[in-house]
Design an enzyme around this catalytic site. Structure first.
Site, PDB file in Angstrom:
ATOM      1  N   ASP A 153      14.704  21.606  48.519  1.00 31.55           N
ATOM      2  CA  ASP A 153      14.793  22.651  47.496  1.00 31.55           C
ATOM      3  C   ASP A 153      13.407  23.227  47.205  1.00 31.55           C
ATOM      4  OD1 ASP A 153      17.546  22.569  47.048  1.00 31.55           O
ATOM      5  OD2 ASP A 153      17.356  20.774  45.820  1.00 31.55           O
ATOM      6  N   ASN A 205      13.676  13.976  53.868  1.00 31.44           N
ATOM      7  CA  ASN A 205      14.684  13.155  53.187  1.00 31.44           C
ATOM      8  C   ASN A 205      15.372  12.254  54.217  1.00 31.44           C
ATOM      9  OD1 ASN A 205      17.042  14.662  54.315  1.00 31.44           O
ATOM     10  ND2 ASN A 205      15.978  16.321  53.260  1.00 31.44           N
ATOM     11  N   LYS A 259      28.609  23.164  41.097  1.00 33.61           N
ATOM     12  CA  LYS A 259      27.978  23.730  42.299  1.00 33.61           C
ATOM     13  C   LYS A 259      28.943  24.697  42.992  1.00 33.61           C
ATOM     14  CE  LYS A 259      24.919  20.715  43.649  1.00 33.61           C
ATOM     15  NZ  LYS A 259      24.234  19.574  44.270  1.00 33.61           N
ATOM     16  N   LYS A 283      -6.093  18.546  58.547  1.00 34.68           N
ATOM     17  CA  LYS A 283      -5.610  17.310  57.923  1.00 34.68           C
ATOM     18  C   LYS A 283      -6.362  17.061  56.605  1.00 34.68           C
ATOM     19  CE  LYS A 283      -5.298  12.398  58.718  1.00 34.68           C
ATOM     20  NZ  LYS A 283      -5.811  11.275  59.476  1.00 34.68           N
ATOM     21  N   PHE A 310      28.058  20.837  50.671  1.00 30.64           N
ATOM     22  CA  PHE A 310      28.046  19.417  50.350  1.00 30.64           C
ATOM     23  C   PHE A 310      27.310  19.227  49.028  1.00 30.64           C
ATOM     24  CE2 PHE A 310      29.400  18.815  54.592  1.00 30.64           C
ATOM     25  CZ  PHE A 310      29.874  17.508  54.685  1.00 30.64           C
TER      26      PHE A 310
HETATM   27  N1  CTP Z   1      21.562  23.980  50.425  1.00 30.54           N
HETATM   28  C1  CTP Z   1      21.116  25.063  51.155  1.00 30.54           C
HETATM   29  N2  CTP Z   1      19.844  25.526  50.995  1.00 30.54           N
HETATM   30  C2  CTP Z   1      19.018  24.966  50.101  1.00 30.54           C
HETATM   31  C3  CTP Z   1      19.465  23.859  49.336  1.00 30.54           C
HETATM   32  C4  CTP Z   1      20.747  23.391  49.534  1.00 30.54           C
HETATM   33  O1  CTP Z   1      21.868  25.595  51.990  1.00 30.54           O
HETATM   34  N3  CTP Z   1      17.792  25.430  49.961  1.00 30.54           N
HETATM   35  C5  CTP Z   1      22.954  23.517  50.593  1.00 30.54           C
HETATM   36  C6  CTP Z   1      23.110  22.145  51.220  1.00 30.54           C
HETATM   37  O2  CTP Z   1      23.254  22.230  52.631  1.00 30.54           O
HETATM   38  C7  CTP Z   1      24.379  21.624  50.547  1.00 30.54           C
HETATM   39  C8  CTP Z   1      24.376  22.282  49.195  1.00 30.54           C
HETATM   40  O3  CTP Z   1      23.495  23.401  49.307  1.00 30.54           O
HETATM   41  O4  CTP Z   1      25.539  22.098  51.223  1.00 30.54           O
HETATM   42  C9  CTP Z   1      23.991  21.397  48.073  1.00 30.54           C
HETATM   43  O5  CTP Z   1      22.658  21.259  47.980  1.00 30.54           O
HETATM   44  P1  CTP Z   1      21.889  20.890  46.603  1.00 30.54           P
HETATM   45  O6  CTP Z   1      20.442  20.894  46.911  1.00 30.54           O
HETATM   46  O7  CTP Z   1      22.449  19.619  46.052  1.00 30.54           O
HETATM   47  O8  CTP Z   1      22.353  22.059  45.654  1.00 30.54           O
HETATM   48  P2  CTP Z   1      21.642  22.643  44.374  1.00 30.54           P
HETATM   49  O9  CTP Z   1      22.450  23.795  43.990  1.00 30.54           O
HETATM   50  O10 CTP Z   1      20.222  22.898  44.708  1.00 30.54           O
HETATM   51  O11 CTP Z   1      21.803  21.556  43.254  1.00 30.54           O
HETATM   52  P3  CTP Z   1      20.826  20.452  42.627  1.00 30.54           P
HETATM   53  O12 CTP Z   1      20.751  20.823  41.232  1.00 30.54           O
HETATM   54  O13 CTP Z   1      21.569  19.179  42.874  1.00 30.54           O
HETATM   55  O14 CTP Z   1      19.512  20.488  43.359  1.00 30.54           O
END
Ligand code: CTP
Length: 417
Positions: free
Chosen positions: A288, A219, A348, A298, A334
């Site tokens: 995620d 990302n 969240k 590869k 965040f």
């Molecule tokens: N985060 C984390 N580990 C993950 C995904 C996210 O620690 N596997 C943490 C990020 O560092 C951030 C927060 O979770 O502080 C928000 O991440 P986000 O992916 O937006 O949260 P989700 O609950 O997965 O929500 P969404 O539905 O937006 O994916």
């Protein structure tokens, strides 16, 4: 800079390369911007430009060697290093980079580097093979890890008539970047020690999830907001450990950094380093999902018109830390969103049981990934407060977030008293 303010004090270090003459122009531009500049040169630099030139332009003694007969100050490298707001090296040769990276202090400039508390910026210039040499690249990597700022050399025809990377960046760009660092320091809050005793674990950067040995999913995170928080917290007395995925931002001095490139590596590193921490901040953009199978070789496109990648969910590090949090520990997350920002951030906060969420609308200009600035809303669980922060630098925002953390600590101390 407003010239009525106290001028920035720049220590301009000149090392021995053909680009040394360009340091004169850098000096003039810094002076025009209102900076007070004192010059230090390596012995070899004086073969290219006479110290007299700099002396005439600065009206100050030019330091080459602590032991020089004419040197008015017997411990000049200490006094010089303690009275500057920035140490700027133009040009930085491969030799001086090597000395800085390895802590060698065998002349005035290298001793000054070791003794300096001010930020250091280097503008290298050298022959392309010297620049590309693994030893030079290793030294550059070390210096970046030590928090040294680089004005990277550009590609072009070099003094040795070869073409490649190694040409000193334009003097205007060097001065602009130096002034950015000086101005950034000015807006930093004067040191308070309100986070003394806090042990912070923070995740920073964007994770990379391998598809095969060549490709990955990632990302746009640069790590700027995370490093700004880490730096500001360290300045306010906290001990900071950062678990870092891929980052492009400068790494601040004084914090412990653990590299963990994938979501899985970050998950492990957080587990291993969480013990005895009083605050956890999830500032990383963690994938995620990751490819369910990583190809050993590869992937070749021959014979494929379409390629399906199967993805599997990664562990939610923030949720896991929150579920296992010890008494008094703060867990902060965040939320980078593109719509319904505050609603999503609030849900969240509830879902992951967070003490604080910093929500960004990344669709807004000047906010989110890979920018110098941010716009955010802070949500606080204990008070239900919603604090809207307008466009500001990430470093300023870091202090606003830390102000709220300090406030939470103050009010819970008042409740228990
Ligand atoms: N985060 C984390 N580990 C993950 C995904 C996210 O620690 N596997 C943490 C990020 O560092 C951030 C927060 O979770 O502080 C928000 O991440 P986000 O992916 O937006 O949260 P989700 O609950 O997965 O929500 P969404 O539905 O937006 O994916």
């Amino acid at each position: 800079m407003n010239k009525k303010e106290i001028p920035f004090r720049v220590g301009l270090g000149v090392s021995g390369g053909i680009a040394a003459y360009k340091a004169i122009e850098v000096l003039r531009l810094l002076q025009k911007s209102g900076c007070r500049v004192q010059v230090a040169m390596t012995r070899h630099a004086t073969e290219f430009v006479q110290p007299l030139t700099f002396r005439a332009l600065t009206d100050q003694y030019v330091l080459v060697d602590d032991y020089d007969e004419g040197n008015p100050d017997p411990i000049a490298h200490i006094n010089f290093s303690q009275t500057i707001d920035l140490l700027l090296i133009v040009p930085a040769t491969a030799n001086i980079l090597g000395k800085f990276a390895n802590g060698i202090a065998d002349d005035f400039l290298s001793s000054t580097y070791l003794a300096a508390n001010a930020p250091v910026m280097v503008a290298p210039a050298m022959n392309v093979s010297m620049w590309d040499h693994p030893a030079t690249q290793r030294n550059i990597e070390k210096l970046k890890n030590d928090g040294v700022h680089f004005v990277e050399p550009v590609s072009g025809e070099l003094a040795c008539k070869t073409v490649g990377t190694g040409k000193l960046e334009d003097v205007e760009n060097i001065v602009r970047q130096a002034l950015e660092i000086l101005n950034r320091q000015k807006i930093e809050k004067p040191a308070t020690n309100d986070l003394a005793g806090e042990k912070i674990l923070i995740t920073i950067g964007g994770t990379r999830e391998a598809i095969d040995p060549v490709r990955f999913i990632s990302n746009h995170s640069s790590g700027k907001m995370g490093f700004a928080l880490a730096e500001a917290a360290q300045k306010r007395g906290a001990q900071v450990t950062a678990v870092c995925a891929s980052t492009t931002a400068d790494r601040p001095k004084g914090i412990t950094i653990i590299d963990a490139i994938s979501a899985d590596a970050m998950h492990k590193a957080v587990r291993e380093n969480l013990s005895a921490k009083s605050i956890f901040i999830g500032a990383a953009a963690v994938a995620d999902f990751r490819p369910a199978n990583v190809d050993e070789f590869k992937i070749k496109k021959t014979g494929l018109d379409r390629l399906n990648l199967e993805l599997e969910k990664t562990a939610d590090i923030l949720a896991e830390v929150s579920a296992a949090k010890t008494a008094g520990m703060l867990v902060i997350g965040f939320a980078a969103e593109t719509n319904d920002v505050v609603d999503f951030a609030r849900s969240k906060m509830q879902r992951k049981d967070l003490d604080m969420v910093i929500a960004n609308d990344i669709s807004q200009k000047g906010a989110g990934f890979n920018t110098e600035t941010n716009i955010a809303t802070i949500l606080i669980k204990s008070t239900g407060a919603q604090i809207d922060l307008p466009l500001m630098s990430k470093r300023e925002m870091a202090d606003k977030v830390l102000d709220e953390i300090a406030n939470i600590r103050k009010s819970s101390a008042a409740t228990t008293a």
